[in-house]
Enzyme design. Sequence first.
Site, PDB file in Angstrom:
ATOM      1  N   CYS A 114       0.816  -1.228   0.000  1.00 47.01           N
ATOM      2  CA  CYS A 114       0.000   0.000   0.000  1.00 47.01           C
ATOM      3  C   CYS A 114       0.844   1.269   0.000  1.00 47.01           C
ATOM      4  CB  CYS A 114      -0.945  -0.004   1.189  1.00 47.01           C
ATOM      5  SG  CYS A 114      -2.158  -1.319   1.090  1.00 47.01           S
ATOM      6  N   HIS A 251      -3.151   7.597   1.883  1.00 48.38           N
ATOM      7  CA  HIS A 251      -3.552   6.279   1.391  1.00 48.38           C
ATOM      8  C   HIS A 251      -4.944   5.981   1.928  1.00 48.38           C
ATOM      9  CE1 HIS A 251      -3.878   2.130   0.534  1.00 48.38           C
ATOM     10  NE2 HIS A 251      -3.682   1.728   1.780  1.00 48.38           N
ATOM     11  N   ASN A 281     -10.013   0.209  -0.670  1.00 45.24           N
ATOM     12  CA  ASN A 281      -8.547   0.281  -0.581  1.00 45.24           C
ATOM     13  C   ASN A 281      -7.968  -0.309  -1.869  1.00 45.24           C
ATOM     14  OD1 ASN A 281      -5.832  -0.077  -0.049  1.00 45.24           O
ATOM     15  ND2 ASN A 281      -6.130  -0.952   1.988  1.00 45.24           N
TER      16      ASN A 281
END
Length: 324
Positions: A114, A251, A281
């Site tokens: 990520c 993020h 996500n």
Amino acid sequence: MTVRSVVLGCGSYLPRQILTNAELATRVDTSDEWIVQRTGIRQRHIAAEGEFTSHLAINAARAALADAGLDAQAIDLIVLATSTPDNTFPATAVAVQHGLGINHGAAFDLQAVCSGFVFALATADNFLRTGAYKRALVIGAETFSRILDWNDRGTCVLFGDGAGAVVLEAQDQPGKSGDRGVLTTHLRSDGRHKSKLYVDGGPSSTQTVGHLRMEGREVFKHAVGMITDVIVDAFNATGLSAEDINWFVPHQANKRIIDASAHKLHIAPQKVVLTVDRHGNTSAASIPLALSVAVRDGRIKRGDLVLLEAMGGGFTWGSAVLRW
Ligand code: UT7
């Protein structure tokens, strides 16, 4: 004078198919209410059969090049952040390079889950500032739907597919905090946390692709502290503070993590760019997707100071400050 990596354009691409929380609730024991309350996610996009990470990345790269008003031939470096490559090798970046009709310069993948986009941005920035390359495409692209265990309600509700890209150009700037471009980047990792968020397969270990496994509560516990630490590093390196920042583009993993980080850093809620509700996500793609949304809707404008941060598997985490 100082060489800075200036953003010339950004773009993104989302697969057509949308999967809502209500649809997920027909597959696993979950509810729209639980997912929204715990994560802020309402829907995510899912790549079509035969639609690969490279296809998403090429579409996002084309959009970024169009936004920059540049031909693909102007690019001499492609850094693609992904944990869901088309193949074990070669790098998906090479497929993107070929898809864009480029056969000069270099293209490679970068794997920091990520945090991938922040790591890729820092990598490209360093190459541009040394003079090794002139213009870079920095891409985050993922098809996490392909590595999810669709029977695990603890993970399958969280992730989605998509891609985003920025075009960077090495430009001489005065060397002041008012410069355009990337002003600072800070990258961290700590492999002691490897087993808290990982994929249980791979070419060297199982010869399978594997599925994503996560101890969500454990990741959550560390996230806010790591994120705020590495943002404080960025503030200390630049002499900037939360008040100077125009836009916080974190993020997009969980709205609660984003809200808690912004609160701890005294970043005003109206400066936070949130897309987790619509995208879920998307790992390395989440930041450039969010940047693209905020540029398109007129929030991020030339000269604005933008703060990025990410945290994910490894653990890896990082921050970047850039003037748009
Ligand atoms: O981008 C990479 C970094 N990743 C992250 O940042 C993710 C970090 N973690 C998180 O975002 C959160 O930990 C989650 C959203 C994954 C989970 O939220 P939580 O508040 O930490 O919930 P929990 O894991 O503590 O689970 C609470 C309860 C459990 O039931 P019991 O044990 O209390 O009976 C779970 O079994 O919620 C249950 N649960 C669910 N219920 C309905 C877990 N997943 C679901 C679900 N639907 N999808």
